[in-house]
Enzyme design. Structure first.
Site, PDB file in Angstrom:
ATOM      1  N   HIS A 267       0.822  -1.220   0.000  1.00  0.00           N
ATOM      2  CA  HIS A 267       0.000   0.000   0.000  1.00  0.00           C
ATOM      3  C   HIS A 267       0.854   1.267   0.000  1.00  0.00           C
ATOM      4  O   HIS A 267       0.602   2.205  -0.748  1.00  0.00           O
ATOM      5  CB  HIS A 267      -0.942   0.002   1.201  1.00  0.00           C
TER       6      HIS A 267
ATOM      7  N   ARG B 264      -8.731  -1.137 -12.056  1.00  0.00           N
ATOM      8  CA  ARG B 264      -8.874  -2.227 -11.087  1.00  0.00           C
ATOM      9  C   ARG B 264     -10.211  -2.078 -10.369  1.00  0.00           C
ATOM     10  O   ARG B 264     -10.295  -1.381  -9.371  1.00  0.00           O
ATOM     11  CB  ARG B 264      -7.747  -2.164 -10.059  1.00  0.00           C
TER      12      ARG B 264
ATOM     13  N   ARG C  62     -11.133  -4.068 -15.713  1.00  0.00           N
ATOM     14  CA  ARG C  62     -10.897  -5.458 -15.331  1.00  0.00           C
ATOM     15  C   ARG C  62     -12.015  -5.882 -14.384  1.00  0.00           C
ATOM     16  O   ARG C  62     -12.257  -5.211 -13.386  1.00  0.00           O
ATOM     17  CB  ARG C  62      -9.548  -5.593 -14.631  1.00  0.00           C
TER      18      ARG C  62
ATOM     19  N   GLU D 141      -1.791 -13.842 -17.376  1.00  0.00           N
ATOM     20  CA  GLU D 141      -0.952 -13.824 -16.181  1.00  0.00           C
ATOM     21  C   GLU D 141      -0.708 -15.228 -15.643  1.00  0.00           C
ATOM     22  O   GLU D 141       0.032 -15.430 -14.707  1.00  0.00           O
ATOM     23  CB  GLU D 141      -1.567 -12.922 -15.097  1.00  0.00           C
TER      24      GLU D 141
ATOM     25  N   ASN E 240       2.970  -8.933 -13.020  1.00  0.00           N
ATOM     26  CA  ASN E 240       3.187  -9.187 -11.589  1.00  0.00           C
ATOM     27  C   ASN E 240       2.915 -10.651 -11.240  1.00  0.00           C
ATOM     28  O   ASN E 240       3.701 -11.307 -10.563  1.00  0.00           O
ATOM     29  CB  ASN E 240       2.295  -8.298 -10.723  1.00  0.00           C
ATOM     30  N   ASP E 241       1.777 -11.154 -11.718  1.00  0.00           N
ATOM     31  CA  ASP E 241       1.447 -12.547 -11.435  1.00  0.00           C
ATOM     32  C   ASP E 241       2.136 -13.504 -12.393  1.00  0.00           C
ATOM     33  O   ASP E 241       2.552 -14.583 -12.000  1.00  0.00           O
ATOM     34  CB  ASP E 241      -0.070 -12.755 -11.464  1.00  0.00           C
TER      35      ASP E 241
ATOM     36  N   ARG F 135       5.637 -13.085  -4.774  1.00  0.00           N
ATOM     37  CA  ARG F 135       6.087 -11.697  -4.982  1.00  0.00           C
ATOM     38  C   ARG F 135       6.017 -10.862  -3.709  1.00  0.00           C
ATOM     39  O   ARG F 135       6.490  -9.750  -3.661  1.00  0.00           O
ATOM     40  CB  ARG F 135       5.322 -11.037  -6.119  1.00  0.00           C
TER      41      ARG F 135
ATOM     42  N   CYS G 197      -0.176  -4.568 -18.590  1.00  0.00           N
ATOM     43  CA  CYS G 197      -0.595  -3.686 -17.498  1.00  0.00           C
ATOM     44  C   CYS G 197       0.125  -4.013 -16.201  1.00  0.00           C
ATOM     45  O   CYS G 197      -0.251  -3.548 -15.139  1.00  0.00           O
ATOM     46  CB  CYS G 197      -2.105  -3.746 -17.309  1.00  0.00           C
TER      47      CYS G 197
END
Lengths: 574, 89
Positions: A189, A296, A332, A431, A454-455, A465, A502
């Protein structure tokens, strides 16, 4: 010098403000009968102060994040007024002859224990609310200052273990120069917040809160992930110069940020922004975003106690679509599960949430929820250029099932004559490694791909991660990742479709150059990264980039790739 | 005294926002108001006590009031609970 993780670019030089809780020491001695009234008065005064503080926080949150989020504080405010709480504390003071702080501590403990023992998970979590409130009342009784980022007196760099959304929500943004935290990674965050505020941040520093004292002069170098504590003259001068150079560079980027993302020989790509809430659109446009590559939608569902209704969702999507004035907006569908939970859905605990019922898997099991969201998106599509994207797709069957639901919702709208974009594009996030490998099969089923690195990285390399001790293995430049990406782009082009990205990777200079050469069509990133990525794209020809990508694809190690591309970047940008 | 019984239909039960709305509404009346579930009664004007009942979807609760505005109090609270059910579907 302390090394951490570079979470948000820029350099901050300033006074440290250590955001750390002071210990509460309860006075457990018996009191004289004559002091009972004094203690009760102390308690009541503390309740009053606590109420004023919470009301202030609530107003602030309402102003910044909307009435809906502010309602969370209603229950807290009511507890402070609660006859049961007041009676129990007063009775304890009177009958047991104990101090106000001791009585509050005991009553709060009883309440916490009661809630912790309840069957319902949601109610068990409320125990934390009581702990929080109890702390506030105790601090007010004992005269311990309650730290808040709301009333900062001067410009500071915030040093903390970690920052919670409730901390940053009330933060006075104008006074905060940077963040340095003990824990966290690039996707925590604190990191995301810092990037959206465009202030430098270094996270994952280990024990920075122990090393820094209030008012120490510190430097946060968010470009290299370094924090310096009380630097000497020479170092300070060096960083002041660095900071100026960085700011000049930013100024230069501001000049090109609104120019189109096209190569020197006129090959046009799209550079877009990732957003979480409708408010982020402003930052996206300010940085020259040519679209929203990832909206998101899960943020609409988080930090609340019930599902957002169709109207609320529709309003949010419509707002973004209208603000973007015809530029593409990729929404998404709900991506929950993994590290993001929704207490009100009562999801079962899983051994391995990242490999569990998340995202599209969850939506296909909760048709009502999915239909509501799709209906809201379709209705909003009448007001701009919206595209739909399903997350975490692993099989073609999932795409077909999701599309069947979409068709059904379209028919419902048709029956009621509600307008929507009949040619709305539908794509998937790539992903999951199986999807990247089978991209040629998927390309026949969808309108576009968007690679979620990321994934994809964590699943392909089997690296968590969130695990800081594995951060060197979490490597976007591992040849396996680059080959998968190339496979996806090529597969889409063969079917006349397009591919975007993305994940965080799209906003890294080094990656952008390689991806451009591989033929990526759309780059979506944190808004702050847009100008510098545009600059890279505008500094090369398509052929140059292609040559670089081809060389990279033949290389055997991440180290070799990074060295080579960094050298090329230097040449290109000089 | 006036009382009525109702079954909680909304998914989140009487938690968080519904609970605070319920208690806020109860506090608007002068009567003493009690909430009873499984033979246990609590003060409907106390958020702590209402939350402590753990009222979930399917719980059967009785709202009873005693005082000058008892009828209005019970009817208003029952209506509120029914409204929660309507909102959650």
């Amino acid at each position: 010098m302390r090394q951490g993780i570079a979470a948000s670019p820029g350099i901050a030089v300033g006074k440290a403000y250590v955001f750390e809780e002071q210990e509460i020491k309860i006075n457990r001695e018996k009191i004289d009968k004559s002091l009972v009234d004094v203690e009760i008065r102390k308690f009541k005064q503390a309740l009053k102060t606590s109420k004023q503080q919470l009301q202030m926080i609530k107003d602030r949150v309402a102003e910044k994040m909307g009435e809906q989020k502010a309602k969370i504080f209603d229950a807290h405010l009511m507890i402070l007024d609660d006859p049961t709480l007041v009676d129990r504390v007063e009775t304890k003071i009177q009958e047991e002859l104990i101090t106000a702080d001791h009585a509050v501590d005991r009553v709060i403990r009883e309440l916490v224990a009661m809630f912790e023992n309840m069957e319902d998970e949601y109610m068990r979590e409320r125990a934390a609310d009581f702990k929080d409130l109890g702390k506030r009342i105790l601090k007010n009784i004992l005269g311990i200052p309650i730290l808040s980022l709301m009333n900062l007196e001067e410009e500071v760099i915030i040093v903390a273990k970690d920052l919670a959304p409730s901390d940053t929500a009330q933060m006075d943004r104008k006074k905060v120069l940077g963040f340095a935290t003990d824990v966290g990674g690039r996707t925590s965050h604190t990191a995301i917040m810092a990037r959206s505020l465009e202030i430098p941040a270094v996270v994952g520093l280990g024990n920075i809160t122990e090393k820094v004292n209030n008012d120490d002069l510190i430097i946060v170098d968010g470009n290299r992930g370094i924090v310096e504590i009380n630097p000497d003259e020479e170092k300070l001068e060096h960083y002041k110069k660095e900071r100026q150079r960085y700011l000049d560079q930013m100024d230069e980027l501001k000049k090109i940020k609104n120019l189109p993302a096209q190569t020197r020989d006129g090959h046009r790509v799209e550079v877009s922004a990732n957003i979480g809430t409708p408010k982020d659109v402003e930052g996206a446009l300010n940085n020259g975003a040519e679209g929203i590559g990832l909206y998101r939608s899960e943020f609409l569902y988080m930090d609340r106690d019930s599902m957002p209704g169709e109207e609320e969702q529709f309003e949010a999507y419509k707002y973004v679509a209208e603000k973007m004035e015809g530029r593409p907006v990729i929404i998404r569908t709900l991506d929950i599960g993994g590290d993001k939970n929704l207490p009100y859905l009562d999801l079962p605990e899983e051994m391995n949430p990242f490999l569990g019922v998340r995202a599209i898997r969850l939506c296909l099991k909760n048709r009502k929820l999915f239909e509501t969201q799709l209906r809201a998106i379709l209705r909003a599509s009448n007001y701009g250029n919206i595209k739909i994207m399903y997350p975490m797709v692993a099989t073609v069957k999932e795409v077909r099932e999701a599309n069947a639901v979409l068709e059904q919702v379209k028919r419902q709208l048709d029956e009621k004559n509600i307008p929507y974009d009949r040619n709305i594009e539908v794509g998937i996030m790539v992903e999951v490694p199986s999807t990247a490998i089978n991209a040629d099969i998927f390309a026949k089923e969808v309108d576009f791909f968007s690679i979620g690195t990321n994934d994809l990285i964590q699943y392909t390399l089997a690296v968590d991660r969130m695990n800081e001790s594995l951060s060197d293995l979490y490597d976007p430049y591992n040849p396996a990742i680059l080959r998968l990406i190339k496979n996806v782009i090529d597969a889409s082009h063969k079917e006349g479709k397009w591919t975007g990205m993305c994940g965080e990777m799209a906003g890294e200079s080094r990656a952008a150059l390689i991806l451009l050469g591989m033929g990526l069509d759309e780059f979506s990133m944190s808004a702050v990264s847009i100008p510098s990525i545009k600059k890279i794209i505008r500094s090369v020809t398509r052929e140059q980039a292609r040559e670089i990508a081809n060389k990279v694809l033949a290389m055997e190690s991440s180290h070799e790739i990074c060295e080579y591309v960094d050298a090329k970047l230097k040449q290109i940008l000089s | 005294m006036f009382e009525k019984t109702v079954i909680i239909k909304n998914k989140t039960g009487l938690h968080a926002r519904p609970a605070s709305q319920f208690v806020q509404t109860a506090n608007k009346f002068k009567s003493n108001i009690k909430l009873t579930k499984d033979e246990k009664s609590v003060d409907a004007k106390s958020i702590i006590e209402v939350l402590s009942m753990g009222i979930n979807q399917g719980s059967k609760i009785t709202i009873s009031a005693d005082g000058e505005d008892e009828k209005e109090a019970v009817n208003t609270l029952i209506k509120l609970v029914e409204q929660f059910a309507a909102e959650s579907t």
